[in-house]
Write a protein that holds these residues in place. Structure first.
Motif, PDB file in Angstrom:
ATOM      1  N   THR A 125       0.932  -1.203  -0.096  1.00 49.70           N
ATOM      2  CA  THR A 125      -0.051  -0.057   0.320  1.00 49.70           C
ATOM      3  C   THR A 125       0.852   1.091   0.063  1.00 49.70           C
ATOM      4  O   THR A 125       0.624   2.222  -0.634  1.00 49.70           O
ATOM      5  N   ASP A 148      -4.353   8.691 -12.221  1.00 47.50           N
ATOM      6  CA  ASP A 148      -5.654   8.343 -11.598  1.00 47.50           C
ATOM      7  C   ASP A 148      -5.535   8.663 -10.129  1.00 47.50           C
ATOM      8  O   ASP A 148      -6.388   8.559  -9.515  1.00 47.50           O
ATOM      9  N   TRP A 149      -4.247   9.132  -9.521  1.00 45.26           N
ATOM     10  CA  TRP A 149      -3.975   9.394  -8.070  1.00 45.26           C
ATOM     11  C   TRP A 149      -4.908  10.598  -7.937  1.00 45.26           C
ATOM     12  O   TRP A 149      -5.598  10.905  -6.808  1.00 45.26           O
ATOM     13  N   HIS A 151      -8.033  10.887  -8.475  1.00 48.51           N
ATOM     14  CA  HIS A 151      -9.222  10.496  -7.995  1.00 48.51           C
ATOM     15  C   HIS A 151      -9.175   9.584  -6.743  1.00 48.51           C
ATOM     16  O   HIS A 151     -10.124   9.393  -6.017  1.00 48.51           O
ATOM     17  N   THR A 152      -8.127   8.921  -6.700  1.00 49.85           N
ATOM     18  CA  THR A 152      -7.896   7.917  -5.561  1.00 49.85           C
ATOM     19  C   THR A 152      -7.422   8.443  -4.314  1.00 49.85           C
ATOM     20  O   THR A 152      -7.863   7.938  -3.415  1.00 49.85           O
ATOM     21  N   ASP A 153      -6.415   9.524  -4.296  1.00 46.33           N
ATOM     22  CA  ASP A 153      -5.991   9.810  -2.926  1.00 46.33           C
ATOM     23  C   ASP A 153      -6.881  10.523  -2.016  1.00 46.33           C
ATOM     24  O   ASP A 153      -6.645  10.232  -0.976  1.00 46.33           O
ATOM     25  N   PRO A 154      -8.003  11.159  -2.582  1.00 44.96           N
ATOM     26  CA  PRO A 154      -9.007  11.597  -1.331  1.00 44.96           C
ATOM     27  C   PRO A 154      -9.472  10.418  -0.512  1.00 44.96           C
ATOM     28  O   PRO A 154      -9.518  10.631   0.542  1.00 44.96           O
ATOM     29  N   TRP A 155      -9.776   9.283  -1.232  1.00 43.47           N
ATOM     30  CA  TRP A 155     -10.036   8.084  -0.658  1.00 43.47           C
ATOM     31  C   TRP A 155      -9.155   7.525   0.258  1.00 43.47           C
ATOM     32  O   TRP A 155      -9.223   6.903   1.265  1.00 43.47           O
ATOM     33  N   ARG A 156      -7.801   7.598  -0.147  1.00 40.19           N
ATOM     34  CA  ARG A 156      -6.798   7.334   0.565  1.00 40.19           C
ATOM     35  C   ARG A 156      -6.777   7.912   2.054  1.00 40.19           C
ATOM     36  O   ARG A 156      -6.460   7.343   3.063  1.00 40.19           O
ATOM     37  N   LEU A 196      -9.184   8.728   3.719  1.00 42.31           N
ATOM     38  CA  LEU A 196      -9.913   8.005   4.764  1.00 42.31           C
ATOM     39  C   LEU A 196      -9.274   6.715   5.422  1.00 42.31           C
ATOM     40  O   LEU A 196      -9.435   6.370   6.531  1.00 42.31           O
ATOM     41  N   ARG A 197      -8.523   5.972   4.735  1.00 43.59           N
ATOM     42  CA  ARG A 197      -7.917   4.924   5.104  1.00 43.59           C
ATOM     43  C   ARG A 197      -6.808   5.144   6.130  1.00 43.59           C
ATOM     44  O   ARG A 197      -6.624   4.557   7.240  1.00 43.59           O
ATOM     45  N   GLN A 199      -6.734   7.911   7.906  1.00 46.62           N
ATOM     46  CA  GLN A 199      -7.490   8.244   8.965  1.00 46.62           C
ATOM     47  C   GLN A 199      -7.722   7.125  10.193  1.00 46.62           C
ATOM     48  O   GLN A 199      -7.643   7.181  11.347  1.00 46.62           O
TER      49      GLN A 199
END
Length: 243
Positions: A25, A37-38, A40-45, A47-48, A50
């Motif tokens: 990871t 594509d980061w 779009h994906t980094d904001p979700w990371r 949360l992980r 956090q």
């Protein structure tokens, strides 16, 4: 053919056989190769990330006094350093501390073993790595992390000091981060003990002869660490520094 017996930890998830990933990871987070594509994906990371901090804080918040012990994952049973780490773990518990390690094999396992056999709290903070899997059997309170930076925060936040035995790059990383945090005043009254004079003395000599000579550190910075071969002295130093 991928061995079905291989076990891989990815945060709280266990994977075996063909499910074992080819990258970690952390690697995917830090790798800037490939498509963008980061975005779009980094904001979700976030949360992980956090979630890892919340899990760590929630699990360790009532741990009580603790000391983080570092050292090589490659030092096995029967090695003098392994046996020394066992004694350190036992003495820390007898002095009223929980023992925190990286949860892996070698010196980490030995410190956890000493703590567990002494009836104390033996903490392992594991990390997702391609060549290590799971926590050693002597951990009785364990957390597996995906991200190094979340894990490293727990080593410092819930410890009253570091005891550092001979180790490799990971051990040096933790050591110099701790020294930097003390030097810059990010943490206060945080004792750092180096165990093994034959191993650590050449490094300290180099710091004096090179960094101090070139003016890149101050003389007082070298006083931020205490060097000893005696586990009882190491534990006593931690206790005095926190008194």
């Amino acid at each position: 053919m991928v061995s079905q017996s291989r076990e891989y930890r990815k945060g709280p998830v266990t994977l075996r056989g063909r499910k074992v990933p080819t990258s970690t990871t952390d690697q995917r987070l830090l790798d800037n190769a490939g498509p963008n594509d980061w975005v779009h994906t980094d904001p979700w990371r976030v949360l992980r990330i956090q979630a890892e901090f919340v899990e760590g804080f929630g699990t360790l918040s009532e741990l009580g006094p603790a000391v983080s012990v570092f050292g090589s994952a490659r030092t096995g049973p029967g090695h003098p350093t392994y046996e020394l780490a066992e004694v350190v773990g036992r003495l820390l518990v007898e002095a009223g501390y929980a023992v925190i390690t990286g949860g892996g094999p070698g010196t980490m396992e030995a410190a956890n073993k000493g703590a567990s056999q002494a009836g104390g709290t033996s903490v392992g903070l594991g990390i997702e790595l391609p060549f290590e899997a799971g926590l050693n059997e002597h951990v009785n309170l364990g957390i597996n992390f995906r991200y190094f930076f979340a894990r490293k925060t727990m080593f410092v936040k819930y410890a009253q000091g570091f005891i550092v035995l001979p180790g490799g790059f990971g051990t040096l990383d933790e050591l110099f981060e701790a020294i930097t945090l003390v030097q810059t005043g990010k943490v206060t009254r945080f004792p750092i003990v180096l165990m093994g004079t034959d191993f650590w003395a050449p490094l300290l000599d180099w710091l004096r002869a090179t960094l101090l000579e070139h003016g890149t550190i101050a003389g007082a910075d070298l006083d931020l660490v205490h060097l000893t071969d005696d586990p009882a002295e190491a534990v006593a130093f931690v206790r005095r520094a926190r008194a």
